[in-house]
Enzyme design. Structure first.
Site, PDB file in Angstrom:
ATOM      1  N   HIS A  37    -122.338 -39.397  23.601  1.00  0.00           N
ATOM      2  CA  HIS A  37    -121.334 -38.375  23.921  1.00  0.00           C
ATOM      3  C   HIS A  37    -122.010 -37.126  24.468  1.00  0.00           C
ATOM      4  O   HIS A  37    -121.523 -36.507  25.421  1.00  0.00           O
ATOM      5  CB  HIS A  37    -120.543 -37.994  22.661  1.00  0.00           C
ATOM      6  CG  HIS A  37    -119.750 -39.107  22.058  1.00  0.00           C
ATOM      7  ND1 HIS A  37    -120.030 -39.635  20.819  1.00  0.00           N
ATOM      8  CD2 HIS A  37    -118.675 -39.785  22.514  1.00  0.00           C
ATOM      9  CE1 HIS A  37    -119.167 -40.587  20.539  1.00  0.00           C
ATOM     10  NE2 HIS A  37    -118.333 -40.706  21.546  1.00  0.00           N
ATOM     11  N   ASP A  73    -118.222 -48.833  26.971  1.00  0.00           N
ATOM     12  CA  ASP A  73    -116.830 -49.304  27.040  1.00  0.00           C
ATOM     13  C   ASP A  73    -116.491 -49.567  28.512  1.00  0.00           C
ATOM     14  O   ASP A  73    -115.622 -48.929  29.094  1.00  0.00           O
ATOM     15  CB  ASP A  73    -115.896 -48.254  26.448  1.00  0.00           C
ATOM     16  CG  ASP A  73    -116.193 -47.998  24.980  1.00  0.00           C
ATOM     17  OD1 ASP A  73    -116.135 -48.951  24.200  1.00  0.00           O
ATOM     18  OD2 ASP A  73    -116.524 -46.849  24.631  1.00  0.00           O
ATOM     19  N   GLN A  92    -112.954 -50.272  29.363  1.00  0.00           N
ATOM     20  CA  GLN A  92    -112.139 -49.055  29.328  1.00  0.00           C
ATOM     21  C   GLN A  92    -112.284 -48.273  30.647  1.00  0.00           C
ATOM     22  O   GLN A  92    -111.304 -47.753  31.184  1.00  0.00           O
ATOM     23  CB  GLN A  92    -112.565 -48.179  28.149  1.00  0.00           C
ATOM     24  CG  GLN A  92    -111.890 -46.827  28.089  1.00  0.00           C
ATOM     25  CD  GLN A  92    -112.146 -46.118  26.777  1.00  0.00           C
ATOM     26  OE1 GLN A  92    -111.410 -46.323  25.838  1.00  0.00           O
ATOM     27  NE2 GLN A  92    -113.169 -45.300  26.706  1.00  0.00           N
ATOM     28  N   SER A 112    -123.140 -45.980  19.133  1.00  0.00           N
ATOM     29  CA  SER A 112    -121.714 -46.116  18.858  1.00  0.00           C
ATOM     30  C   SER A 112    -121.417 -45.384  17.559  1.00  0.00           C
ATOM     31  O   SER A 112    -122.238 -45.399  16.627  1.00  0.00           O
ATOM     32  CB  SER A 112    -121.358 -47.603  18.678  1.00  0.00           C
ATOM     33  OG  SER A 112    -120.100 -47.732  18.038  1.00  0.00           O
ATOM     34  N   SER A 113    -120.251 -44.772  17.492  1.00  0.00           N
ATOM     35  CA  SER A 113    -119.851 -44.103  16.249  1.00  0.00           C
ATOM     36  C   SER A 113    -119.770 -45.117  15.114  1.00  0.00           C
ATOM     37  O   SER A 113    -119.927 -44.769  13.940  1.00  0.00           O
ATOM     38  CB  SER A 113    -118.494 -43.416  16.429  1.00  0.00           C
ATOM     39  OG  SER A 113    -118.567 -42.532  17.527  1.00  0.00           O
TER      40      SER A 113
END
Ligand code: PAF
Length: 304
Positions: free
Chosen positions: A48, A161, A164, A196-197
């Protein structure tokens, strides 16, 4: 490029205040105004941070949104236990260069249940679209709402992603949404695991075994070079991943990208996909944690 002094971003929790902040910025910046947006569900990591950093380099104002969107979780998925850490996220946002952080509540985003559906067909029938029915409809609704609220010039999405990204690009094209989608490379831990979270859910054993995904995907270019077609490559990747006793494969697929269709022929991928791009994508469960990863491979145009 805009030079900036790092300072704590302004936190905004309502749609009205968000719209007002954007209006004020655009009024002050005039013709030079450019708004970059990074939509996230929080629990921010370096992936992020890289999106925020890129937006901050390319725009006068960077808006980070943090919203765990209930509409994109299925009934048996991890909406309730999805990791949340507002204070940690604000520290990452400040360090990475976000100017505004939009942190709406569920009631602010969905005061009444949305009656309008956003279904992007063609790119949502396979991969996570097949494993998580309704997931991309939920993404389509929330991303459209966020774009309408913030009206960014550019929006930054990570290619972990990749489906997405394909869905959002298609939705933006179909609806003439005035925003440029900027796909950004996957950010990995030093040992290769895609950030990844959800990595936080992994036990120490699962975390170690999860490396089998990135390790196997990294072999795909060499397997393609050796002449494999899509079904051979799919089988090789499945075999590589199942070398880990803890890995429970949800899917492994080889598809064209961004169309997300099976290759048109059984020929070696280097021939059938000449001039195009494919994705080798995997979703694998380790215990209760479902991880996704992929590799995008471009093929040069064949010259006769
Ligand atoms: O990628 C995510 O974190 C989410 O799917 C997104 C794009 C923020 C929509 O909720």
């Amino acid at each position: 490029m805009t030079a900036k002094i790092t300072s704590a971003p302004t936190v905004i929790r309502t749609i009205a205040q968000m719209r007002e902040a954007i209006r004020a910025y655009r009024k002050e910046a005039g013709a030079a105004a450019s708004v970059g947006m990074v939509p996230t569900m929080g629990f921010l990591h370096e992936g992020h941070a890289s999106l925020i950093g890129k937006s901050s380099q390319e725009n006068g104002l960077t808006v980070l949104s943090i919203f765990v969107n209930p509409l994109q979780f299925g009934p048996n998925e991890d909406f309730e236990r999805y990791p949340r850490d507002e204070a940690g996220d604000l520290a990452v946002a400040a360090r990475a260069g976000a100017d505004l952080v939009f942190l709406p509540s569920v009631a602010e985003m969905y005061p009444i249940p949305a009656a309008t559906q956003v279904t992007v067909s063609g790119v949502t029938e396979r991969l996570c679209g097949a494993s998580r029915p309704g997931h991309f409809d939920g993404v389509g609704i929330v991303v459209t709402k966020l774009f309408n609220i913030v009206q960014p010039d550019r929006a930054y999405f990570g290619l972990k992603d990749a489906q997405q990204v394909a869905v959002v690009e298609r939705m933006v094209a179909d609806f003439n949404q005035p925003v440029a989608i900027v796909p950004c490379p996957i950010v990995r831990e030093a040992d290769g695991l895609a950030m990844s979270s959800r990595n936080v859910y992994l036990s120490a054993d699962e975390r170690r075994e999860a490396l089998v995904i990135s390790g196997t995907l990294a072999k795909a270019p060499a397997w393609i070079e050796s002449g494999m077609n899509a079904s051979q490559l799919t089988a090789a990747v499945k075999e590589g991943i199942t070398a880990s006793p803890l890995a429970d494969i949800d899917y492994v697929e080889v598809l064209t990208y961004p169309g997300l269709q099976p290759p048109a022929s059984d020929a070696a991928l280097s021939e059938s996909e000449s001039g195009g791009r494919i994705i080798v994508a995997a979703a694998v469960r380790f215990g209760r944690t479902r991880l996704i990863d992929n590799i995008l491979i471009s093929f040069p145009e064949a010259h006769s």
